[in-house]
Design a protein around this motif. Structure first.
Motif, PDB file in Angstrom:
ATOM      1  N   PRO A   1      -8.770  -3.357  12.764  1.00  0.00           N
ATOM      2  CA  PRO A   1      -7.674  -2.879  12.293  1.00  0.00           C
ATOM      3  C   PRO A   1      -7.659  -2.865  10.881  1.00  0.00           C
ATOM      4  N   THR A   2      -6.716  -2.080  10.501  1.00  0.00           N
ATOM      5  CA  THR A   2      -6.418  -1.454   8.930  1.00  0.00           C
ATOM      6  C   THR A   2      -5.968  -3.047   8.016  1.00  0.00           C
ATOM      7  N   VAL A   3      -7.065  -3.192   7.132  1.00  0.00           N
ATOM      8  CA  VAL A   3      -6.878  -4.045   5.872  1.00  0.00           C
ATOM      9  C   VAL A   3      -6.205  -3.742   4.819  1.00  0.00           C
ATOM     10  N   ASN A   4      -5.951  -2.513   4.443  1.00  0.00           N
ATOM     11  CA  ASN A   4      -5.529  -1.661   3.283  1.00  0.00           C
ATOM     12  C   ASN A   4      -4.074  -2.405   2.844  1.00  0.00           C
ATOM     13  N   LEU A   5      -4.442  -2.921   1.751  1.00  0.00           N
ATOM     14  CA  LEU A   5      -3.386  -4.381   1.422  1.00  0.00           C
ATOM     15  C   LEU A   5      -2.118  -3.713   1.355  1.00  0.00           C
ATOM     16  N   LEU A   6      -0.518  -3.864   1.383  1.00  0.00           N
ATOM     17  CA  LEU A   6       0.510  -3.662   1.386  1.00  0.00           C
ATOM     18  C   LEU A   6       1.009  -4.423  -0.237  1.00  0.00           C
ATOM     19  N   ARG A   7       0.162  -3.492  -1.064  1.00  0.00           N
ATOM     20  CA  ARG A   7       0.960  -3.841  -2.260  1.00  0.00           C
ATOM     21  C   ARG A   7       2.073  -2.427  -2.967  1.00  0.00           C
ATOM     22  N   HIS A   8       2.277  -1.310  -2.081  1.00  0.00           N
ATOM     23  CA  HIS A   8       3.787  -0.895  -2.405  1.00  0.00           C
ATOM     24  C   HIS A   8       4.204  -1.115  -0.764  1.00  0.00           C
TER      25      HIS A   8
ATOM     26  N   ASP B   1       0.737   4.177  -9.143  1.00  0.00           N
ATOM     27  CA  ASP B   1       0.056   3.195  -9.662  1.00  0.00           C
ATOM     28  C   ASP B   1      -0.319   1.893  -9.250  1.00  0.00           C
ATOM     29  N   TYR B   2      -2.389   1.757  -8.983  1.00  0.00           N
ATOM     30  CA  TYR B   2      -2.871   1.013  -8.232  1.00  0.00           C
ATOM     31  C   TYR B   2      -3.071  -0.199  -9.140  1.00  0.00           C
ATOM     32  N   ASP B   3      -3.155  -0.064 -11.037  1.00  0.00           N
ATOM     33  CA  ASP B   3      -3.313  -1.062 -11.369  1.00  0.00           C
ATOM     34  C   ASP B   3      -2.213  -2.686 -11.049  1.00  0.00           C
ATOM     35  N   VAL B   4      -2.248  -3.096 -10.009  1.00  0.00           N
ATOM     36  CA  VAL B   4      -1.400  -4.456  -9.675  1.00  0.00           C
ATOM     37  C   VAL B   4      -1.541  -5.534 -10.614  1.00  0.00           C
ATOM     38  N   ILE B   5      -2.453  -5.714 -11.393  1.00  0.00           N
ATOM     39  CA  ILE B   5      -2.280  -6.758 -12.469  1.00  0.00           C
ATOM     40  C   ILE B   5      -1.734  -6.223 -13.700  1.00  0.00           C
ATOM     41  N   GLY B   6      -1.578  -4.907 -14.497  1.00  0.00           N
ATOM     42  CA  GLY B   6      -0.894  -4.659 -15.760  1.00  0.00           C
ATOM     43  C   GLY B   6       0.265  -4.536 -15.443  1.00  0.00           C
ATOM     44  N   SER B   7       0.413  -3.626 -13.970  1.00  0.00           N
ATOM     45  CA  SER B   7       2.108  -3.157 -13.697  1.00  0.00           C
ATOM     46  C   SER B   7       2.257  -4.568 -12.851  1.00  0.00           C
ATOM     47  N   ARG B   8       2.173  -5.858 -13.133  1.00  0.00           N
ATOM     48  CA  ARG B   8       3.136  -6.690 -12.195  1.00  0.00           C
ATOM     49  C   ARG B   8       3.248  -6.664 -10.909  1.00  0.00           C
ATOM     50  N   GLN B   9       2.202  -6.188  -9.734  1.00  0.00           N
ATOM     51  CA  GLN B   9       2.486  -6.112  -8.857  1.00  0.00           C
ATOM     52  C   GLN B   9       2.742  -7.278  -8.183  1.00  0.00           C
ATOM     53  N   THR B  10       2.648  -6.969  -6.266  1.00  0.00           N
ATOM     54  CA  THR B  10       3.222  -7.665  -5.264  1.00  0.00           C
ATOM     55  C   THR B  10       3.695  -9.742  -5.926  1.00  0.00           C
TER      56      THR B  10
ATOM     57  N   ASP C   1      15.170  -0.226  -5.515  1.00  0.00           N
ATOM     58  CA  ASP C   1      14.034   0.445  -5.796  1.00  0.00           C
ATOM     59  C   ASP C   1      13.715  -0.081  -7.525  1.00  0.00           C
ATOM     60  N   ALA C   2      13.617  -0.315  -8.474  1.00  0.00           N
ATOM     61  CA  ALA C   2      14.059  -0.455  -9.709  1.00  0.00           C
ATOM     62  C   ALA C   2      12.631  -1.385  -9.434  1.00  0.00           C
ATOM     63  N   ASP C   3      12.754  -2.337  -8.627  1.00  0.00           N
ATOM     64  CA  ASP C   3      11.440  -3.410  -8.932  1.00  0.00           C
ATOM     65  C   ASP C   3      10.893  -2.776  -8.517  1.00  0.00           C
ATOM     66  N   LEU C   4      10.097  -2.029  -8.254  1.00  0.00           N
ATOM     67  CA  LEU C   4       9.200  -1.424  -7.938  1.00  0.00           C
ATOM     68  C   LEU C   4       8.327  -0.549  -9.062  1.00  0.00           C
ATOM     69  N   PRO C   5       6.947  -0.221  -8.780  1.00  0.00           N
ATOM     70  CA  PRO C   5       5.822   0.443  -9.945  1.00  0.00           C
ATOM     71  C   PRO C   5       6.437   1.770  -8.826  1.00  0.00           C
ATOM     72  N   ASP C   6       5.393   2.017 -10.467  1.00  0.00           N
ATOM     73  CA  ASP C   6       5.053   4.201  -9.214  1.00  0.00           C
ATOM     74  C   ASP C   6       4.780   4.280  -7.995  1.00  0.00           C
TER      75      ASP C   6
ATOM     76  N   ASP D   1       5.214   9.416   3.216  1.00  0.00           N
ATOM     77  CA  ASP D   1       5.787   7.972   1.885  1.00  0.00           C
ATOM     78  C   ASP D   1       7.030   7.825   2.295  1.00  0.00           C
ATOM     79  N   ARG D   2       8.098   6.452   2.703  1.00  0.00           N
ATOM     80  CA  ARG D   2       9.332   6.270   1.681  1.00  0.00           C
ATOM     81  C   ARG D   2       9.389   6.733   0.518  1.00  0.00           C
ATOM     82  N   THR D   3      11.089   7.196  -0.213  1.00  0.00           N
ATOM     83  CA  THR D   3      11.205   6.958  -1.011  1.00  0.00           C
ATOM     84  C   THR D   3      12.117   5.960  -1.267  1.00  0.00           C
ATOM     85  N   THR D   4      13.274   5.252  -0.598  1.00  0.00           N
ATOM     86  CA  THR D   4      14.256   4.429  -0.967  1.00  0.00           C
ATOM     87  C   THR D   4      13.461   3.115  -0.133  1.00  0.00           C
ATOM     88  N   LEU D   5      14.241   2.077  -0.555  1.00  0.00           N
ATOM     89  CA  LEU D   5      14.139   0.509  -0.173  1.00  0.00           C
ATOM     90  C   LEU D   5      15.472   0.890   0.634  1.00  0.00           C
TER      91      LEU D   5
END
Length: 954
Positions: free
Chosen positions: A112-119, A677-686, A669-674, A589-593
């Motif tokens: 399977p694909t195991v890339n995490l659904l970070r964004h 931006d893969y730094d889930v810790i620094g940009s407080r993601q997921t 959309d305002a809740d999303l990082p760029d 990629d999508r551009t909006t939620l």
């Protein structure tokens, strides 16, 4: 075994000895030839041809009819490892059965694909299981265990995990670099792969197209440094399609293909997927690399050995012993039932104001663009059976109780000559495009050039205009055929659904200001405009000036049809969502939620006409919708062949919904990082770090039943915690509950997750029944990656154990104290600092120290048109011991570094003179201000500088 039988044919010998024997019999040229995806037969040894790669993400894909299960994100939403294992068994069984009829079907499955659904805007959201590494690895392990089979020696199929590593964007995916600091690397991205590899259920991995820390994944040192250390098993690394050539052609990471191919092979790539079935270029590059001394025969042998190891495990050389060789099970009643069970378990009830379940005899209006659709995605097989929500509701409630309004706009397109676009009637379609009983054959229709193109006449054809948002639309003839463009450029009604690598069924309407209600019709796939010629309608105009100007005449608004149907119903079910080939898919990629505007209008019309409105979202990813005035809200991924039946059974209450969200649903959309931006810790993601209020949290999902949690007990011993809890169904409805166990460090010394999934269990309970569930948590569950010392560490102190129905619906908790290893301060005088081991950063990105290994840090965007850049790194608790007198940095590029304490005291300012290239590192030293003891160190980088290390001396 006879004297003439070679040892590699001796089934009594261990596989490793047989592989060595076969390898020794192959010439160098034969070995090199095996390294392409399409490995040729070696007839003199009786070795058959072999192909790596068979897509099997949620069923056998691209090889014709097969059982189609829910999308991967839907399987993730079941939170049911036993179910997913059984799905894997069914998929691998059908793979074997299909191969018995068609040897093009491969047994090395890329799933399977195991890339995490970070964004959630990632175009391939549908392919992953979850944003959480623990849930992802649990589901992936279950699926691969089913794909592999349980025979101790012979595998049913050989699964390959995709895509190594930190890949979550389609935008410029072959040239963008994911900046992944060590904590994110170890605690997040690697974890999704590690537990599944350690379980022994996978044959290998596929590197991703992107770069990580400035280095393409196809030459990643992590394959050697991490992946191959997790198991003693030979792991096969298969390149992604075209990625070997990307190393030179788009990434420009190497000057020649010989260098690039050699570097990939040395890094660990064993099978090159490039140039389709034509292996000649890869063979030529490998041979050239060998001739130039860039490779050794030992390098080639290592890759071939890993390939052959997989082939032996698949039973290729022991057909008489292979327990899977005679598998015939295909599209069985059990597989059909499993597809329905999976689709039912994937449904997530997000909100319910007592509107559901629907009572018998309820008059239902089912409306929306997805109401009568059973959508497939890029990695789906061909449907043998199908059910849409409309069909499911007809079947469950009776057609006399169900009204339908699709809600599309009906339009006519009037030409500048006063005629209208006209679609040839079905009777005019050639006999070749018809099936045996005269019906239109969708498989034959798509892309055909012998079908009559559209023309114009005085009456024209009413077309369904389906607006998918962002200006993208599809046009459909009254008989269901979509307008499509074939290679010859003519527009025909020739597709059952939008699809293909380049979708040929999507258009844009561009207003022409110089004409009242005038529009140009632009074909998205070719980028050309529609024009009208004597021999038919075609896309032939590159310039808008040469295009036909159409007047758009709306004969019926979709909202009007929805309003009529909703007004006379007891309940309205609006089925909305996406087409998996449009506005969010592989390559896009999508551009909006946001839900597309047209679908929002339909929802508003339904709610205005009838307050008893349920919204059923059928989509490959989350949306930001306003649930305020919606009586009930459900979500399901595209559920495969049984999607409609499953949804109808949940709506009717035949099945109590128990799916849970595998990722956070954000409010805007305002809740999303760029996206990059893969730094889930620094940009407080997921959910692990997000500090806002989600629309719906990770793990959320409601039920028609109610449950209580009691008796939480936590016992510690033998290097683990034993957690037990009792769950009781307090309702009169039999249902599943998903019990979720989270942990949290109470007073961490570094940023840690707000809470982190440690275990889960989906359990079925009859009314009034209870179950005592037990979980065993190894103490390493509580560890984090200590960047100061480059290892996992259990920090001593208080931790919470939390049990509940979602990440935010915690029913029970307790606090425990764990012994661990206190962290000494960083011994900077003794060991110095690796720049990438920062604790915090501002505007920095990690890049490759060399092309082979190591990391450096640079200001974000340095070296690009945006300017030289400035960044700051923070290193906590640095021990300067008895004092510093000198500071040094190892850096490349050109710029400066300022080393200072948190109070602003400057220790040193060092200028880096221009070096000859990004990998030409120099050491610059200078006097440092005297400082003693433990302090936080701040390093400010300016210019086009790449910092690798910092050192101090006393």
């Amino acid at each position: 075994m006879t004297a003439q039988t070679p040892p590699f044919r001796d089934s009594q010998l261990p596989f490793a000895k047989r592989v060595d024997d076969l390898l020794s019999r192959l010439t160098v040229a034969e070995r090199i030839a095996l390294l392409h995806q399409f490995a040729p037969a070696v007839e003199r040894l009786g070795v058959a041809a072999f192909r790596t790669g068979q897509e099997a993400l949620h069923g056998v894909a691209w090889m014709g009819p097969a059982t189609v299960f829910p999308q991967a994100v839907g399987l993730g939403a079941t939170w049911n490892t036993d179910l997913v294992r059984r799905v894997g068994e069914a998929v691998s069984t059908e793979t074997r059965a299909m191969r018995a009829r068609d040897d093009r079907v491969g047994l090395n499955v890329w799933a399977p694909t195991v890339n995490l659904l970070r964004h959630p805007l990632w175009g391939r959201n549908e392919e992953g299981y979850s944003e959480d590494p623990k849930l992802t690895s649990a589901i992936a392990t279950a699926y691969t265990r089913g794909l592999r089979g349980d025979h101790p020696a012979y595998w049913r199929t050989a699964p390959v995990l995709k895509h190594w590593l930190a890949h979550n964007n389609e935008t410029k995916r072959d040239i963008t670099s994911s900046s992944v600091r060590p904590r994110v690397l170890h605690e997040y991205d690697l974890r999704a792969f590690r537990e599944t590899v350690e379980a022994g259920t996978v044959a290998g991995v596929m590197p991703a197209y992107n770069l990580v820390n400035g280095r393409p994944n196809h030459v990643s040192p992590y394959l050697r440094e991490h992946l191959r250390t997790w198991t003693d098993q030979e792991l096969l690394v298969c390149s992604d399609a075209g990625a070997p050539s990307n190393l030179v052609d788009s990434e420009h990471y190497f000057d020649t293909h010989e260098e690039a191919t050699a570097a990939a092979l040395r890094a660990g790539v064993d099978s090159f997927t490039d140039h389709g079935t034509d292996s000649s270029k890869i063979v030529e590059r490998l041979q050239g690399a060998l001739d130039q001394g860039l490779l050794t025969e030992a390098d080639i042998d290592a890759a071939v050995r890993r390939q052959l190891s997989v082939r032996f495990r698949l039973g290729e050389f022991d057909p008489h012993l292979d327990p899977h060789a005679d598998t015939k099970h295909f599209d069985t009643p059990a597989h059909r039932a499993l597809a329905q069970e999976a689709a039912e378990q994937a449904v997530v009830l997000l909100k319910n104001d007592d509107l559901l379940p629907l009572a018998e005899g309820t008059r239902i209006a089912v409306v929306g663009l997805l109401a009568d659709e059973c959508k497939l995605d890029w990695y789906s097989g061909t449907l043998i059976h199908r059910s849409t929500p409309l069909e499911g509701l007809y079947e469950r409630f009776g057609a006399e109780h169900v009204d339908f309004a699709e809600g599309v706009d009906r339009v006519r397109l009037k030409t500048s000559a006063g005629t209208y676009l006209s679609v040839p009637l079905a009777d005019d379609v050639t006999d070749e495009a018809r099936g045996a009983e005269g019906a239109l054959d969708p498989a034959l229709l798509a892309g055909r050039t012998d079908l009559p193109p559209l023309t114009t006449d005085v009456t024209g054809t009413d077309l369904a205009l389906i607006d998918w948002g962002e200006g993208i639309l599809t046009l459909r003839a009254p008989d269901g055929r979509y307008l499509s463009v074939a290679d010859d450029g003519y527009v025909r009604a020739s597709a059952e659904q939008p699809g293909g690598w380049v979708v040929q069924e999507t258009f844009r309407l561009e207003p022409r200001d110089s004409h009242a209600n005038g529009h140009l019709l632009k074909h998205v796939g070719t980028g050309r405009y529609v024009s009208v010629a004597a021999d038919g309608v075609k896309v032939a105009a590159d310039d808008a000036q040469d295009a036909e100007i159409f007047e758009l005449i709306v004969t019926e608004r979709g909202e009007d049809a929805v309003t009529r149907a909703a007004a006379t119903a007891d309940v309205v079910v609006v089925v909305a969502g996406n087409d998996p080939h449009i506005n969010g898919r592989e390559t896009e990629d999508r551009t909006t939620l946001r839900l597309p505007e047209h679908q929002e209008r339909l929802l508003r019309a339904a709610r205005a006409a009838n307050p008893n409105t349920t919204l059923a979202l059928v989509s490959a990813y989350p949306y930001a919708v306003d649930p305020e005035d919606i009586g009930a809200l459900l979500w399901t991924a595209h559920g495969g062949q049984a999607a409609g039946t499953a949804l109808a059974r949940v709506l009717a209450g035949d099945v109590s919904p128990a799916g849970r969200l595998p990722q956070t649903w954000y409010a805007s959309d305002a809740d999303l990082p760029d996206l990059l931006d893969y730094d889930v810790i620094g940009s407080r993601q997921t959910y692990l770090y997000f500090e806002g209020t989600p629309l719906f949290p990770f793990g959320h999902g409601l039920s028609y039943a109610s449950f209580t949690y009691d008796g939480l007990q936590v016992d510690q011993g033998n290097g683990e915690l034993k957690v037990s809890v009792t769950v009781t169904n307090t309702s009169g409805v039999a249902a599943d509950e998903v019990v979720q166990l989270y942990t949290r460090a109470v007073h961490p010394s570094v940023p840690r997750p707000r809470r982190e999934l440690a275990a889960h269990r989906r359990v079925h309970l009859a009314p009034g029944a209870s179950a005592e569930l037990s979980f065993e948590l190894p103490l390493h569950t509580f560890e984090f990656w200590d960047v100061a010392h480059g290892r996992w560490r259990l920090e001593p102190g208080a931790y919470e154990v939390l049990v509940g129905a979602s990440s935010e619906d915690i029913r029970l908790r307790c606090t425990i104290d764990l012994d661990g290893t206190p962290a000494p301060p960083r011994p900077v005088l003794e060991l110095g600092l690796n720049a990438a081991d920062f604790d915090e950063q501002r505007d920095a990105e990690i890049v490759d120290r060399t092309k082979e290994s190591g990391d450096a840090v640079t200001p974000a965007g340095a070296g690009e048109d945006v300017g030289d850049g400035e960044a700051e790194l923070v290193f906590l608790a640095c021990d300067f011991a008895d004092g510093t007198t000198m500071a040094s940095i190892e850096a490349a590029g050109e710029g400066s570094a300022e080393l200072a304490l948190a109070d602003g005291t400057v220790l040193a300012r060092l200028d880096i003179p221009a070096t000859t290239g990004p990998y030409d590192y120099t050491t610059v030293a200078g006097p440092a201000a005297h400082v003693t003891g433990v302090h936080d160190l701040h390093i400010k980088l300016r210019g086009r500088v790449r910092l690798a290390r910092v050192g101090f001396s006393g």
